[in-house]
Design an enzyme around this catalytic site. Structure first.
Site, PDB file in Angstrom:
ATOM      1  N   GLU A 345      38.812  40.629  29.710  1.00 17.78           N
ATOM      2  CA  GLU A 345      37.800  41.286  28.853  1.00 17.78           C
ATOM      3  C   GLU A 345      37.972  40.384  27.286  1.00 17.78           C
ATOM      4  OE1 GLU A 345      37.685  45.492  29.262  1.00 17.78           O
ATOM      5  OE2 GLU A 345      36.709  45.147  31.086  1.00 17.78           O
ATOM      6  N   GLU A 451      33.780  43.080  40.011  1.00 19.53           N
ATOM      7  CA  GLU A 451      34.222  44.511  39.901  1.00 19.53           C
ATOM      8  C   GLU A 451      32.827  45.284  40.158  1.00 19.53           C
ATOM      9  OE1 GLU A 451      36.315  45.793  36.671  1.00 19.53           O
ATOM     10  OE2 GLU A 451      37.474  43.921  36.542  1.00 19.53           O
TER      11      GLU A 451
END
Length: 591
Positions: A345, A451
């Protein structure tokens, strides 16, 4: 134009057999991240957009807000529209049209600024001013044209007004070659099927011979050992001691990602006291079952997701601890993982950049590459697909971050990959998702959904299937990991029966594929259905009069078994890899 831009054009032509400029009945995968001296022609000849290339000046276009618009000509004689004297971000040009309920719309336009570079977003305003839809965004620049590609779906018949927005009101916004095309759901699904047929299949031609002669009537069994496109599931340490969970998991999946067990805060909860007992056991279990592992994650750029004990470190202490951790986890599991999520991220957060300098992430990618030269290294982010309003992670911003990492000295040939988490809390916007794949695919870097989960509620399984089909059908995507990380506390009766879908109860999983008795829930049924649909298993046949058997199979690794024949007593088996190619794969078996 990038490689995948040309691939997009070829895909359109190859799938539909139409000529350039006449692909109106099929989706156009064309995209480019290159900034061009002149824009490409409008897709679908503009579709619903009237005067899409401004050959009639500003006809059919109006002012949105309080700025001014003007048609201008380039030095090459190309006409485009300019919004200038802007006072508010939304001051721009506008175009009105009617939208139909349940159609899926794909949009594209070419944008340029008179100076600098800024994010420019396209919006639709619905009458009444209470609703606006975002179409897509791009980093527009001066001196060249950038392609904005996006899309949307709408649940009502309505009028709409298109406009663009940029927070910098000092710049002029130029636009050219705009297109908007609607597809019915049936057309959209048909395009998915056509794409899957072209990019995930190959013709297998088996010749059986004996003593130099063709052998008719030979019985052949074709069994897929491992697919080329990997579909996996997140896992937790609970798999180590639960036979029911083990059996359910190993019967289905080819790859996995540990939920937390390989992360820094898990393996070194206290400074200097590493504990790899659990991830070591998980690696051993999955290796035994030939299930590949994605290494997730080495570092996380969110301070709240780093070990608590580094919070007070000075920069030099942080650097020493981070480098030591990178060396520890990468050297330990190099050869055991098929991918590394190096800096998690990295577009939303900047903990390491804030403390170690703007090139911190690029430096860590280089360190990992030095320690493990052969394993692909991923960026891993959320909201690039899920939320078009998140300007931190638009497809063009993601591409820009890739360029920043690759431009760091020594990183030019680094094996980067694109990781898109896919945590959908909104209804998936399928046209926008496909457009994002198109744009990211122009990098030539493979894409994974890393994910994937969808919002709790009655539509969760339907939405999961929609996203998985969209990913499987796109030529730039190579794998999916479904985020169905089972824990008994996360998928218990109380979690599964809670009807407040907007608030996730404490301790509950966002998406459960199974209950605590390892019985499939609706989302698990979807995964099983798609796993079965996207495999070629136990195909049998006999060779024809020329000793040939042909089958179309999904790409992957196969066992080809041949039985004894009245003329030849010998049987046997061969293992082959069916890789992507337009030509049939020819296999000759000599008995």
């Amino acid at each position: 134009m990038g490689t995948y831009a040309w691939l997009g054009i070829l895909c359109c032509l190859f799938l539909t057999g139409c000529a350039v400029g006449a692909c109106d009945s099929s989706y156009d995968y064309t995209a480019t991240i290159e900034c061009l001296a002149e824009p490409l022609v409008p897709q679908y000849n503009g579709g619903l957009i009237r005067n899409p290339n401004f050959n009639s000046g500003s006809s059919e276009w109006g002012v949105f807000g309080s700025g001014k618009i003007q048609a201008r000509n380039s030095s090459r004689g190309n006409t485009f529209l300019v919004a200038y004297d802007r006072n508010l971000p939304n001051d721009s040009f506008s175009h009105k049209f009617n939208l139909q309920k349940d159609l899926l719309y794909t949009f594209s336009a070419w944008l340029q600024l008179n100076r600098g570079k800024e994010i420019v977003s396209g919006f639709l305003e619905i009458p009444g001013g209470s609703r606006k839809l975002i179409v897509g965004s791009v980093i527009a620049k001066s001196g060249c044209w950038s392609m904005l590609k996006g899309g949307f779906a709408i649940d009502e018949n309505t009028k709409a007004q298109f406009y663009v927005s940029s927070n910098n009101t000092k710049v002029e916004i130029w636009i050219d070659n705009v297109s908007l095309k609607g597809f019915t759901k049936a057309e959209w699904r048909a395009q998915l099927s056509k794409s899957i047929e072209q990019i995930r299949h190959r013709r297998l031609r088996i010749h059986v011979r004996s003593n130099g002669k063709n052998l008719p009537g030979a019985k052949i069994t074709i069994r897929q050992i491992r697919p080329d496109f990997l579909i996996g599931c997140g896992s937790t340490e609970k798999i180590l001691n639960n036979k029911g969970y083990q059996d359910w998991f190993t019967r289905r999946f080819q790859t996995t990602t540990f939920g937390n067990e390989m992360k820094w805060y898990y393996t070194e909860a206290r400074s200097g006291r590493e504990n790899y007992e659990v991830p070591d056991a998980m690696v051993s279990f999955f290796r035994k079952h030939r299930i590949s592992i994605r290494g997730h994650n080495i570092l996380w750029d969110n301070k709240n997701e780093t070990p608590s004990w580094i919070g007070h470190f000075l920069p030099r202490q942080l650097l020493k601890a981070a480098v030591r951790h990178v060396g520890s986890v990468v050297s330990r599991y190099s050869g055991d993982v098929i991918a590394w999520d190096v800096m998690n991220e990295n577009l939303h957060y900047s903990f390491f950049e804030d403390n170690l300098g703007p090139n911190a992430s690029a430096m860590f990618y280089q360190i990992v590459r030095a320690l493990d030269p052969s394993t692909p290294l991923f960026l891993n982010e959320y909201n690039t697909l899920e939320n078009p309003f998140d300007m931190a992670v638009t497809p063009s911003r993601y591409v820009e971050r890739i360029s920043e990492i690759q431009s760091f000295p020594g990183n030019d040939n680094i094996a980067l990959r694109i990781g898109l988490e896919g945590h959908f809390i909104l209804r998936p916007n399928l046209p926008y998702i496909r457009a994002a794949f198109d744009v990211l695919g122009t990098t030539g870097l493979p894409i994974w959904l890393t994910e994937l989960d969808t919002k709790r509620g009655p539509n969760q399984a339907i939405e999961l299937e929609d996203v998985m089909r969209e990913a499987f059908a796109h030529p730039a995507v190579e794998g999916i990991v479904v985020w169905g990380n089972w824990k008994p506390t996360g998928c218990n009766h109380a979690c599964l029966t809670n009807k407040n879908y907007d608030v996730l109860p404490h301790g509950c999983a966002k998406m459960c594929l199974i209950d605590n008795h390892f019985k499939n829930l609706p989302s698990g049924d979807v995964v099983d259905k798609l796993l079965g649909e996207w495999r070629s298993t136990n195909l049998t046949g006999v060779t024809d009069g020329d000793g040939v058997l042909e089958q179309t199979v999904f790409l992957g690794e196969y066992s080809i078994a041949y039985d004894a024949h009245p003329l030849v007593s010998r049987s046997g088996e061969k293992v082959i890899a069916v890789a992507k190619d337009h030509d049939p794969l020819v296999l000759t078996i000599d008995l």
